[in-house]
Write a protein that holds these residues in place. Structure first.
Motif, PDB file in Angstrom:
ATOM      1  N   ALA A  31      14.144  11.943 -18.904  1.00  0.00           N
ATOM      2  CA  ALA A  31      13.554  11.205 -17.793  1.00  0.00           C
ATOM      3  C   ALA A  31      12.825   9.962 -18.303  1.00  0.00           C
ATOM      4  N   VAL A  32      12.886   8.920 -17.508  1.00  0.00           N
ATOM      5  CA  VAL A  32      12.150   7.685 -17.786  1.00  0.00           C
ATOM      6  C   VAL A  32      11.194   7.451 -16.632  1.00  0.00           C
ATOM      7  N   GLU A  33      10.084   6.780 -16.911  1.00  0.00           N
ATOM      8  CA  GLU A  33       9.154   6.455 -15.838  1.00  0.00           C
ATOM      9  C   GLU A  33       9.554   5.130 -15.209  1.00  0.00           C
ATOM     10  N   LEU A  34       9.720   5.154 -13.894  1.00  0.00           N
ATOM     11  CA  LEU A  34      10.070   3.959 -13.149  1.00  0.00           C
ATOM     12  C   LEU A  34       8.857   3.481 -12.369  1.00  0.00           C
ATOM     13  N   GLN A  35       8.714   2.171 -12.284  1.00  0.00           N
ATOM     14  CA  GLN A  35       7.658   1.556 -11.496  1.00  0.00           C
ATOM     15  C   GLN A  35       8.348   0.718 -10.421  1.00  0.00           C
ATOM     16  N   LEU A  36       8.178   1.115  -9.167  1.00  0.00           N
ATOM     17  CA  LEU A  36       8.992   0.566  -8.090  1.00  0.00           C
ATOM     18  C   LEU A  36       8.163   0.099  -6.914  1.00  0.00           C
ATOM     19  N   LEU A  37       8.681  -0.917  -6.257  1.00  0.00           N
ATOM     20  CA  LEU A  37       8.264  -1.257  -4.906  1.00  0.00           C
ATOM     21  C   LEU A  37       9.315  -0.671  -3.974  1.00  0.00           C
ATOM     22  N   ARG A  86       5.623   5.341   1.953  1.00  0.00           N
ATOM     23  CA  ARG A  86       6.076   4.374   2.941  1.00  0.00           C
ATOM     24  C   ARG A  86       6.901   3.288   2.273  1.00  0.00           C
ATOM     25  N   LYS A  87       7.644   2.577   3.088  1.00  0.00           N
ATOM     26  CA  LYS A  87       8.234   1.346   2.587  1.00  0.00           C
ATOM     27  C   LYS A  87       7.118   0.401   2.158  1.00  0.00           C
ATOM     28  N   TYR A  88       7.378  -0.291   1.077  1.00  0.00           N
ATOM     29  CA  TYR A  88       6.459  -1.259   0.481  1.00  0.00           C
ATOM     30  C   TYR A  88       5.253  -0.596  -0.182  1.00  0.00           C
ATOM     31  N   ASP A  89       5.381   0.690  -0.496  1.00  0.00           N
ATOM     32  CA  ASP A  89       4.452   1.320  -1.424  1.00  0.00           C
ATOM     33  C   ASP A  89       4.879   0.992  -2.850  1.00  0.00           C
ATOM     34  N   LEU A  90       3.913   0.746  -3.713  1.00  0.00           N
ATOM     35  CA  LEU A  90       4.149   0.655  -5.151  1.00  0.00           C
ATOM     36  C   LEU A  90       3.961   2.044  -5.728  1.00  0.00           C
ATOM     37  N   VAL A  91       4.988   2.561  -6.405  1.00  0.00           N
ATOM     38  CA  VAL A  91       4.953   3.932  -6.886  1.00  0.00           C
ATOM     39  C   VAL A  91       5.390   4.003  -8.334  1.00  0.00           C
ATOM     40  N   THR A  92       5.007   5.094  -8.994  1.00  0.00           N
ATOM     41  CA  THR A  92       5.598   5.471 -10.274  1.00  0.00           C
ATOM     42  C   THR A  92       6.264   6.828 -10.076  1.00  0.00           C
ATOM     43  N   VAL A  93       7.391   7.025 -10.754  1.00  0.00           N
ATOM     44  CA  VAL A  93       8.103   8.299 -10.649  1.00  0.00           C
ATOM     45  C   VAL A  93       8.972   8.466 -11.894  1.00  0.00           C
ATOM     46  N   ALA A  94       9.049   9.692 -12.380  1.00  0.00           N
ATOM     47  CA  ALA A  94       9.963  10.010 -13.467  1.00  0.00           C
ATOM     48  C   ALA A  94      11.336  10.307 -12.873  1.00  0.00           C
ATOM     49  N   ALA A  95      12.389   9.816 -13.513  1.00  0.00           N
ATOM     50  CA  ALA A  95      13.735  10.006 -12.994  1.00  0.00           C
ATOM     51  C   ALA A  95      14.726  10.037 -14.146  1.00  0.00           C
ATOM     52  N   LYS A  96      15.826  10.735 -13.904  1.00  0.00           N
ATOM     53  CA  LYS A  96      16.887  10.831 -14.903  1.00  0.00           C
ATOM     54  C   LYS A  96      18.109  10.042 -14.426  1.00  0.00           C
ATOM     55  N   PRO A  97      18.867   9.475 -15.344  1.00  0.00           N
ATOM     56  CA  PRO A  97      20.083   8.766 -14.932  1.00  0.00           C
ATOM     57  C   PRO A  97      21.028   9.690 -14.168  1.00  0.00           C
ATOM     58  N   ALA A  98      21.576   9.210 -13.082  1.00  0.00           N
ATOM     59  CA  ALA A  98      22.512  10.007 -12.265  1.00  0.00           C
ATOM     60  C   ALA A  98      23.893   9.902 -12.877  1.00  0.00           C
ATOM     61  N   ARG A  99      24.300  10.905 -13.636  1.00  0.00           N
ATOM     62  CA  ARG A  99      25.557  10.846 -14.368  1.00  0.00           C
ATOM     63  C   ARG A  99      26.777  11.024 -13.465  1.00  0.00           C
ATOM     64  N   VAL A 116       1.858   7.459  -5.625  1.00  0.00           N
ATOM     65  CA  VAL A 116       1.729   6.218  -4.862  1.00  0.00           C
ATOM     66  C   VAL A 116       0.511   5.470  -5.382  1.00  0.00           C
ATOM     67  N   GLN A 117       0.749   4.275  -5.898  1.00  0.00           N
ATOM     68  CA  GLN A 117      -0.346   3.477  -6.457  1.00  0.00           C
ATOM     69  C   GLN A 117      -1.094   2.706  -5.371  1.00  0.00           C
ATOM     70  N   ARG A 118      -0.345   2.004  -4.544  1.00  0.00           N
ATOM     71  CA  ARG A 118      -0.972   1.282  -3.438  1.00  0.00           C
ATOM     72  C   ARG A 118       0.111   0.748  -2.520  1.00  0.00           C
ATOM     73  N   PHE A 119      -0.308   0.381  -1.336  1.00  0.00           N
ATOM     74  CA  PHE A 119       0.586  -0.198  -0.338  1.00  0.00           C
ATOM     75  C   PHE A 119       0.496  -1.712  -0.426  1.00  0.00           C
ATOM     76  N   LEU A 120       1.659  -2.367  -0.378  1.00  0.00           N
ATOM     77  CA  LEU A 120       1.691  -3.827  -0.449  1.00  0.00           C
ATOM     78  C   LEU A 120       1.778  -4.377   0.967  1.00  0.00           C
ATOM     79  N   PRO A 121       0.722  -5.003   1.477  1.00  0.00           N
ATOM     80  CA  PRO A 121       0.723  -5.458   2.877  1.00  0.00           C
ATOM     81  C   PRO A 121       1.620  -6.677   3.060  1.00  0.00           C
TER      82      PRO A 121
END
Length: 296
Positions: A31-37, A86-99, A116-121
């Protein structure tokens, strides 16, 4: 951010899309940590194991891994309320490549790791991140997918014109989808003891008709697979079919795609049919005002 892991939004906007397209998946299955909007929550699909699964997409805000990310499957129904996002939340999540999915953007999330880190208004900070990724040609995405099933499978496309929204009665689940639902509700729930409820199809489905900026574009007609289209119908469940149809058109065409909006469509293709793209959501910041010329 207090943990120091997030860049400021303005700084992130300096890191636009890479010319070579999506990053390759990691070689390792760890798993890798992803940082996403989070930008997209697709409509739920029937699942034999979960009842319904949801595909979520977002933009990586890690400057070392730029581009779009797809998270699937997500059992949105059974997430604890504090973990829903929610949409437009900034999040971190561990995920594995979908083989089992050739698309480079696809990962299998470990939902118990999502924070969930925070919501982006709206809309300034969102535009700082997303505007560098806006494309002008859906035709180009189709050509790339036909030439290479591993081509970019998620995009944000600004149409030259939105020509209409076709709203039609949902035909109901296919036999294969209904079998998944039946298998799910027949499974004993050993933990909660509650009856499992069947996922019902929405009353209507919709299709956007638009033209992109590609020279010679003959127009596109793409189904809307947006969670918001389904939840909107749930909120208006007491309306008649004619009233609901008009409300959908008013919301998703006249409001979201109105003349005062810099409309773009979040689009994505299918794993098994890479040449088929759908609208996963609408990006609709207000159109930048044009300053009036000074009077002499």
């Amino acid at each position: 951010m207090s943990d120091g892991r997030w860049f400021g939004v303005t700084q992130l906007s300096l890191f636009g899309p890479k010319e070579e397209g999506p990053e390759p998946k990691p070689v390792s299955d760890q798993a890798v940590e992803l940082q996403l909007l989070i930008t997209v929550k697709a409509a739920p699909n029937p699942s034999e194991r979960y009842g319904e699964t949801v595909c979520v997409a977002g933009l990586s805000v890690d400057w070392q891994r730029r581009g779009w990310i797809r998270l699937y499957p997500i059992n949105f129904r059974e997430l604890a309320s504090d973990d829903k996002f929610r949409k437009y939340d900034l999040v971190t999540v561990a995920a594995k490549p979908a083989r089992q999915d050739q698309r480079r953007e696809s990962f299998r999330p470990m939902m118990d790791t999502m924070v969930v880190q925070r919501f982006l208004p709206p809309w300034k900070d969102r535009r700082g991140l997303l505007d560098p990724y806006v494309e002008d040609s859906m035709c180009r995405r189709y050509r790339a997918a036909r030439d290479d099933p591993n081509a970019q499978s998620l995009a944000l496309v600004r149409p030259r014109s939105v020509d209409g929204l076709d709203v039609e009665a949902h035909p109901g689940w296919t036999p294969a989808e209904q079998r998944k639902i039946d298998a799910y509700i027949q499974q004993p729930d050993l933990f909660s003891g509650h009856d499992r409820t069947a996922l019902l199809p929405p009353r209507f489905r919709a299709f956007y008709r638009y033209r992109c900026h590609d020279t010679g574009c003959g127009g596109h007609c793409q189904g809307v697979l947006d969670w918001e289209l389904v939840s909107f119908q749930c909120r208006l469940a007491d309306r008649s079919s004619d009233e609901l149809r008009r409300a959908i058109t008013a919301k998703f065409l006249e409001e979201l795609c109105g003349p005062g909006r810099d409309v773009a469509f979040y689009v994505g293709n299918q794993a098994k049919r890479a040449h088929v793209f759908s609208v996963l959501g609408v990006y609709w910041p207000p159109r930048a005002s044009v300053p009036r010329p000074r009077r002499r």
